[in-house]
Enzyme design. Structure first.
Site, PDB file in Angstrom:
ATOM      1  N   MET A 105      -7.068 -50.015  57.505  1.00 15.11           N
ATOM      2  CA  MET A 105      -5.512 -49.880  57.962  1.00 15.11           C
ATOM      3  C   MET A 105      -4.159 -49.945  57.060  1.00 15.11           C
ATOM      4  SD  MET A 105      -3.653 -49.067  60.955  1.00 15.11           S
ATOM      5  CE  MET A 105      -4.404 -49.592  62.077  1.00 15.11           C
TER       6      MET A 105
ATOM      7  N   PHE B  85     -11.053 -56.548  60.361  1.00 15.72           N
ATOM      8  CA  PHE B  85     -12.371 -55.660  59.871  1.00 15.72           C
ATOM      9  C   PHE B  85     -10.820 -54.462  59.876  1.00 15.72           C
ATOM     10  CE2 PHE B  85     -13.505 -54.165  63.772  1.00 15.72           C
ATOM     11  CZ  PHE B  85     -13.750 -52.577  63.552  1.00 15.72           C
ATOM     12  N   LYS B  86     -10.563 -54.637  60.356  1.00 18.54           N
ATOM     13  CA  LYS B  86      -9.487 -53.011  60.635  1.00 18.54           C
ATOM     14  C   LYS B  86      -8.566 -53.070  59.586  1.00 18.54           C
ATOM     15  CE  LYS B  86     -10.411 -51.922  64.989  1.00 18.54           C
ATOM     16  NZ  LYS B  86      -9.821 -51.789  65.802  1.00 18.54           N
ATOM     17  N   ASP B  87      -7.948 -54.881  59.123  1.00 24.48           N
ATOM     18  CA  ASP B  87      -7.260 -54.357  57.580  1.00 24.48           C
ATOM     19  C   ASP B  87      -8.129 -53.587  56.528  1.00 24.48           C
ATOM     20  OD1 ASP B  87      -5.293 -56.187  58.702  1.00 24.48           O
ATOM     21  OD2 ASP B  87      -7.210 -58.071  58.178  1.00 24.48           O
TER      22      ASP B  87
ATOM     23  N   THR C  70      -6.509 -53.142  66.008  1.00 26.79           N
ATOM     24  CA  THR C  70      -5.921 -51.921  65.476  1.00 26.79           C
ATOM     25  C   THR C  70      -4.697 -52.043  65.596  1.00 26.79           C
ATOM     26  OG1 THR C  70      -7.646 -50.736  66.181  1.00 26.79           O
ATOM     27  CG2 THR C  70      -5.383 -49.303  65.483  1.00 26.79           C
TER      28      THR C  70
END
Length: 459
Positions: free
Chosen positions: A119, A114-116, A147
């Site tokens: 980011m 999910f960090k994509d 992350t």
């Protein structure tokens, strides 16, 4: 908030008010606090009426936080770059497991986590800001796994950015580590810290206060202490509500509390919801704070859901700031006491407001394993340990007032060894993970010591 007036203040009340670009490129406020918008913009109900695609939702949700701080069209271009990197047309599809219970799939991006979503957006907006100013930026980030992988993928090869990633040695999954260390980019320095994630986070905060680093140019972080990261996570709560056609209870597997606070921020903008549940693993500082009224620090214990092995969640400060009525002095006192003594007790009035915003539950290793088995046996679905923590908590939630949505934050193949220990077989690798192959790794092991890390960065 009008388009031109997007302004930010520190949760600790002793830093000058600033705009989005400065908040983006600083990461943390000069007084050690976290940036927050001076006021919450109002999101039009058209954002969740079911007709808008993910990019349209994100434009509506994020643009008020930027105002006129970036060149015209910057957000539109950044969202094109973001959505192009996802392999599902809905970007964040919602899947029903059984009546009233859903998972929101957030792992269809370039590192399968999910960090994509935030980011890739932050990287694109940072490129826009630096191109406009002509400045150079050093980015420091602590990671419990996802992350760092997302940051390396997003910033590798950036012309005006140097990226330093600190991860706890042997406390991220092999896939997470390799996603960071196999990327060949001269602007990326991977540091394996002998310690836990909280040590890495402490080092980043210390480095951000180092004036010697600021002599190199701008200095920032892309941990979820950076407001832009949270702004980039708000849209998928709106998208989930649109896909459901109404409000839900969101169950968020959380470590640093950024993902959960992004959902709370969405409700501050007007998104209807039935509440939030923060699901933590055996590293339960957040759950103890909400349930017992005492925020206390303990050493992080390694678990299968490694990205949640956090005992000092930074974004809890944003929730406390809101709960105090945006009182910077009171918020500063809470976190200075916590930093000094390792514990702080909340008064009954403050605790009541915190509990109204979010509930919290801790899921231990045995329950996590049992939930992975349950998901496979009941729904034929293989889930990562973080998703399992969320699902175990979600199945406890009363569905009588509406649907329950558990956030599925990573593809199970990122944690294949743990999953196979439960199910007996390795999950089918996500394409982006299969592509890693056997590339050589590049990283430097370092003690959890500020001067040692500073020396490596200086060199």
């Amino acid at each position: 908030m009008t388009t031109s007036s997007a302004r930010y203040v520190s949760t600790r009340g002793q830093a000058p008010e600033t705009d989005f670009t400065d908040a983006l490129l600083r990461g943390i406020a000069p007084d050690g606090g976290l940036y927050m918008p001076t006021a919450w913009p109002t999101l039009s109900p058209s954002a969740w009426d079911g007709a808008a695609d993910y990019k349209s939702i994100a434009l509506q949700a994020i643009s008020p936080f930027i105002g006129d701080a970036l060149p015209a069209g910057a957000l539109d271009r950044a969202l094109d770059r973001l959505t192009a990197g996802f392999d599902h047309p809905a970007v964040t599809p919602l899947v029903e497991l059984e009546p009233g219970l859903f998972v929101l799939e957030l792992f269809h991006g370039p590192t399968a986590a999910f960090k994509d979503l935030a980011m890739q957006l932050v990287a694109a907006l940072t490129d826009e800001a630096l191109a406009a100013s002509g400045e150079r930026l050093t980015i420091l980030t602590a990671t419990s796994g996802d992350t760092g992988a997302a940051a390396v993928r997003a910033f590798a090869g950036a012309k005006s950015v140097d990226l330093v990633v600190l991860h706890p040695q042997d406390r991220v999954s092999p896939v997470q580590r390799r996603q960071m260390t196999t990327v060949e980019a001269d602007n990326v320095l991977n540091l394996a810290v002998r310690g836990d994630f909280d040590d890495c986070q402490r080092l980043v905060k210390g480095l951000l206060a180092e004036e010697s680093l600021r002599e190199r140019g701008r200095l920032s972080s892309v941990n979820s202490i950076n407001w832009a990261r949270l702004a980039g996570q708000i849209p998928y709560y709106v998208s989930a509500t649109a896909q459901l056609g109404g409000p839900a209870t969101f169950v968020v597997p959380t470590g640093n509390f950024g993902d959960a606070f992004a959902g709370i921020a969405a409700t501050k903008m007007g998104l209807p919801s039935n509440g939030f549940v923060a699901a933590v693993n055996q590293n339960d500082a957040l759950a103890r704070a909400i349930n017992d009224g005492v925020y206390s620090r303990r050493p992080a214990v390694e678990s299968g859901s490694v990205s949640m092995d956090v005992q000092a969640p930074s974004n809890f400060e944003r929730l406390v700031y809101e709960a105090t009525g945006r009182d910077g002095d009171r918020t500063r006192a809470v976190f200075e006491t916590f930093a000094r003594d390792g514990a702080v007790a909340f008064d009954p009035d403050l605790l009541a407001v915190l509990r109204a915003a979010v509930s919290a539950v801790s899921i231990d290793e045995m329950e996590t394993r049992a939930e992975i088995a349950h998901a496979q046996e009941t729904w034929g679905r293989v889930v990562c340990p973080h998703t399992a923590v969320a699902l175990a908590a979600a199945r406890r939630v009363d569905r009588s007032k509406g649907p329950v949505v558990a956030l599925s934050t990573a593809h199970p193949s990122k944690f294949g060894a743990f999953v196979s220990g439960v199910l007996g077989d390795e999950p089918e690798p996500a394409p982006v993970i299969a592509a890693l192959g056997d590339k050589p790794e590049r990283m430097t092991v370092v003690e959890a010591d500020l001067s040692a890390v500073l020396g490596l960065i200086a060199r």
